[in-house]
Design a protein around this motif. Structure first.
Motif, mmCIF file in Angstrom:
data_model
loop_
_atom_site.group_PDB
_atom_site.id
_atom_site.type_symbol
_atom_site.label_atom_id
_atom_site.label_comp_id
_atom_site.label_asym_id
_atom_site.label_seq_id
_atom_site.Cartn_x
_atom_site.Cartn_y
_atom_site.Cartn_z
ATOM 1 N N UNK A 90 -3.713 -3.513 1.747
ATOM 2 C CA UNK A 90 -2.255 -3.645 1.806
ATOM 3 C C UNK A 90 -1.556 -2.293 1.667
ATOM 4 N N UNK A 91 -0.255 -2.300 1.941
ATOM 5 C CA UNK A 91 0.508 -1.048 1.980
ATOM 6 C C UNK A 91 1.260 -0.826 0.673
ATOM 7 N N UNK A 92 0.911 0.221 -0.017
ATOM 8 C CA UNK A 92 1.617 0.638 -1.228
ATOM 9 C C UNK A 92 1.259 2.095 -1.506
ATOM 10 N N UNK A 93 2.102 2.790 -2.271
ATOM 11 C CA UNK A 93 1.734 4.151 -2.671
ATOM 12 C C UNK A 93 0.474 4.106 -3.543
ATOM 13 N N UNK A 94 -0.215 5.198 -3.643
ATOM 14 C CA UNK A 94 -1.450 5.244 -4.431
ATOM 15 C C UNK A 94 -1.196 4.808 -5.874
ATOM 16 N N UNK A 95 -0.020 5.199 -6.410
ATOM 17 C CA UNK A 95 0.243 4.857 -7.817
ATOM 18 C C UNK A 95 0.344 3.343 -8.046
ATOM 19 N N UNK A 96 0.546 2.574 -6.979
ATOM 20 C CA UNK A 96 0.714 1.124 -7.123
ATOM 21 C C UNK A 96 -0.543 0.346 -6.748
ATOM 22 N N UNK A 97 -1.656 1.031 -6.629
ATOM 23 C CA UNK A 97 -2.908 0.324 -6.335
ATOM 24 C C UNK A 97 -3.522 -0.125 -7.663
ATOM 25 N N UNK A 100 -0.651 -4.585 -11.174
ATOM 26 C CA UNK A 100 0.796 -4.794 -11.206
ATOM 27 C C UNK A 100 1.460 -4.375 -9.908
ATOM 28 N N UNK A 101 0.760 -3.591 -9.150
ATOM 29 C CA UNK A 101 1.283 -3.001 -7.909
ATOM 30 C C UNK A 101 2.615 -2.273 -8.187
ATOM 31 N N UNK A 102 2.624 -1.513 -9.277
ATOM 32 C CA UNK A 102 3.844 -0.805 -9.663
ATOM 33 C C UNK A 102 3.504 0.361 -10.577
ATOM 34 N N UNK A 167 14.286 5.896 -8.445
ATOM 35 C CA UNK A 167 14.741 6.380 -7.142
ATOM 36 C C UNK A 167 13.726 6.042 -6.059
ATOM 37 N N UNK A 168 14.205 5.287 -5.044
ATOM 38 C CA UNK A 168 13.387 5.015 -3.862
ATOM 39 C C UNK A 168 13.392 6.265 -3.005
ATOM 40 N N UNK A 169 12.232 6.615 -2.490
ATOM 41 C CA UNK A 169 12.142 7.803 -1.642
ATOM 42 C C UNK A 169 11.257 7.492 -0.440
ATOM 43 N N UNK A 170 11.649 7.973 0.747
ATOM 44 C CA UNK A 170 10.795 7.757 1.906
ATOM 45 C C UNK A 170 9.391 8.305 1.624
ATOM 46 N N UNK A 171 8.387 7.610 2.111
ATOM 47 C CA UNK A 171 7.009 8.062 1.889
ATOM 48 C C UNK A 171 6.763 9.365 2.588
ATOM 49 N N UNK A 172 5.996 10.231 1.931
ATOM 50 C CA UNK A 172 5.544 11.431 2.616
ATOM 51 C C UNK A 172 4.081 11.218 2.959
ATOM 52 N N UNK A 173 3.564 12.022 3.869
ATOM 53 C CA UNK A 173 2.193 11.867 4.303
ATOM 54 C C UNK A 173 1.251 11.885 3.105
ATOM 55 N N UNK A 174 0.363 10.906 3.060
ATOM 56 C CA UNK A 174 -0.617 10.883 1.980
ATOM 57 C C UNK A 174 -0.191 10.033 0.803
ATOM 58 N N UNK A 175 1.071 9.511 0.820
ATOM 59 C CA UNK A 175 1.513 8.657 -0.283
ATOM 60 C C UNK A 175 0.848 7.290 -0.227
ATOM 61 N N UNK A 176 0.720 6.771 1.005
ATOM 62 C CA UNK A 176 0.255 5.399 1.109
ATOM 63 C C UNK A 176 -1.244 5.332 1.002
#
Ligand code: FES
Length: 176
Positions: A90-97, A100-102, A167-176
């Motif tokens: 699934x799609x989430x930033x690395x910190x949310x893997x 809690x997905x958060x 703060x929501x921020x657009x993903x940068x390369x490598x975040x997901x």
């Protein structure tokens, strides 16, 4: 190409580059959207445990939820089969893997779009339900086995500015 033409082209190249360097600061100053910060700050101070709100960002809706302690506890003792319990596909930033997905166990932030055909899911007591084809998700946006939706709800990139300001921020390369 003769020497005269070559020199003309070189001078033109330098002129265009120089023009770019000169105009960039003016564009930044005169056109606010030219260097726009696409981030969105979300105030969490009025969200009591169990409460949620929907925010609109970059053309999509997101659910922001302050989980109760019971909900947090339920996420580590999964009592229903999930399609992607570890959020590997699934799609989430690395910190949310995580379960809690958060970033923080008490706050969930997730896009509202069902991963089947994109309908907005509805928050329920123990998670989310898609009104279009009845896909169920738990309180971490993890899709329940048997649902039409193939993946967990997408989690955006974000960070905490302070304890109650996210703060929501657009993903940068490598975040997901
Ligand atoms: Fe959500 Fe089909 S769009 S289950």
């Amino acid at each position: 190409m003769n020497r005269r033409t070559l020199l003309t082209r070189i001078v033109q190249g330098f002129s265009i580059t120089g023009l770019g360097f000169i105009t960039y600061p003016f564009l930044r100053a005169w056109v606010p959207s030219f260097d726009q910060d696409l981030g969105l700050e979300i105030d969490l101070s009025e969200l009591a445990p169990g409460e949620s709100k929907i925010v609109h960002w970059l053309g999509r809706n997101l659910h922001v939820i302050r989980r109760t302690n019971e909900t947090i506890a339920s996420l580590t003792t999964v009592d229903q089969p999930l399609k992607d319990p570890e959020s590997q596909a699934s799609a989430q930033p690395i910190f949310a893997t995580n379960a809690y997905r958060s970033l923080r166990a008490d706050i969930f932030v997730g896009f509202s779009n069902c991963t089947h055909l994109g309908c907005d899911v509805v928050k329920q007591d123990n998670g989310f339900k898609c009104p279009c084809h009845q896909s169920d998700y738990d309180a971490a946006g993890r899709v329940v086995e048997g649902a039409a939706a193939p993946l967990n709800l997408e989690v955006p990139n974000y960070r905490y500015i302070s304890g109650n300001l996210l703060k929501l921020e657009p993903s940068s390369a490598g975040d997901a």
